[in-house]
Scaffold this motif. Sequence first.
Motif, PDB file in Angstrom:
ATOM      1  N   ARG A  56       0.819  -1.204   0.000  1.00 46.35           N
ATOM      2  CA  ARG A  56       0.000   0.000   0.000  1.00 46.35           C
ATOM      3  C   ARG A  56       0.854   1.256   0.000  1.00 46.35           C
ATOM      4  O   ARG A  56       0.488   2.257  -0.594  1.00 46.35           O
ATOM      5  N   ARG A  57       1.987   1.202   0.686  1.00 48.66           N
ATOM      6  CA  ARG A  57       2.861   2.369   0.832  1.00 48.66           C
ATOM      7  C   ARG A  57       4.311   1.987   0.528  1.00 48.66           C
ATOM      8  O   ARG A  57       5.070   1.629   1.431  1.00 48.66           O
ATOM      9  N   PRO A  58       4.721   2.088  -0.740  1.00 47.02           N
ATOM     10  CA  PRO A  58       6.081   1.674  -1.116  1.00 47.02           C
ATOM     11  C   PRO A  58       7.178   2.512  -0.457  1.00 47.02           C
ATOM     12  O   PRO A  58       8.220   1.977  -0.081  1.00 47.02           O
ATOM     13  N   LEU A  59       6.967   3.816  -0.315  1.00 44.76           N
ATOM     14  CA  LEU A  59       7.983   4.658   0.319  1.00 44.76           C
ATOM     15  C   LEU A  59       8.156   4.264   1.778  1.00 44.76           C
ATOM     16  O   LEU A  59       9.281   4.176   2.284  1.00 44.76           O
ATOM     17  N   LYS A  60       7.050   4.009   2.453  1.00 43.61           N
ATOM     18  CA  LYS A  60       7.115   3.574   3.851  1.00 43.61           C
ATOM     19  C   LYS A  60       7.836   2.223   3.963  1.00 43.61           C
ATOM     20  O   LYS A  60       8.552   1.979   4.929  1.00 43.61           O
TER      21      LYS A  60
END
Length: 166
Positions: A56-60
């Motif tokens: 859901r959140r690649p940067l995270k």
Amino acid sequence: MRSRMLPNPPLTLALAVLWLMLNNTLSVGHLLLGLVLGWVIPLLVKEFLIDVPKVRRPLKLCLFCLKVFYDIVVANLHVAKLVLGPRGRLQPAFVEVPMAIEHSFVLAVLTSIISLTPGTVSAALRPDHKVLLIHALDAPDIEALVAEVKSRYEAPLLEIFECSRM
């Protein structure tokens, strides 16, 4: 029909490319053999492949990987200090951590992170996947260890992946 004949296209492509890299050639014969192997191997192992949830959140996820790497380095230094210091200071313990994660893949990621971090190892998971047993080399405060695992690893994994019970 496509999914039955080609169960995992990314794996097929990866295996074909790996075959070409291992043989260090781009000949037509090796390309065809790589594609056949890339098609047959996923068909044979499709029952063993685990479903990976969507990120859901690649940067995270990238930041989380950096945090885990940092934790591994710090834990190495802490374990070295404990092992080289007086033996009476160690307080090993088995700790039960209640799990909010329900997806098998994400649970495997969490248990791997815990086992990769020096000083802790994932010892067992209850059959209902609700409690993880961790062995800690030095756990003077069990509640703090449980809170750290839940806040530092479990909560971010729940944010990163779209997980449901698998």
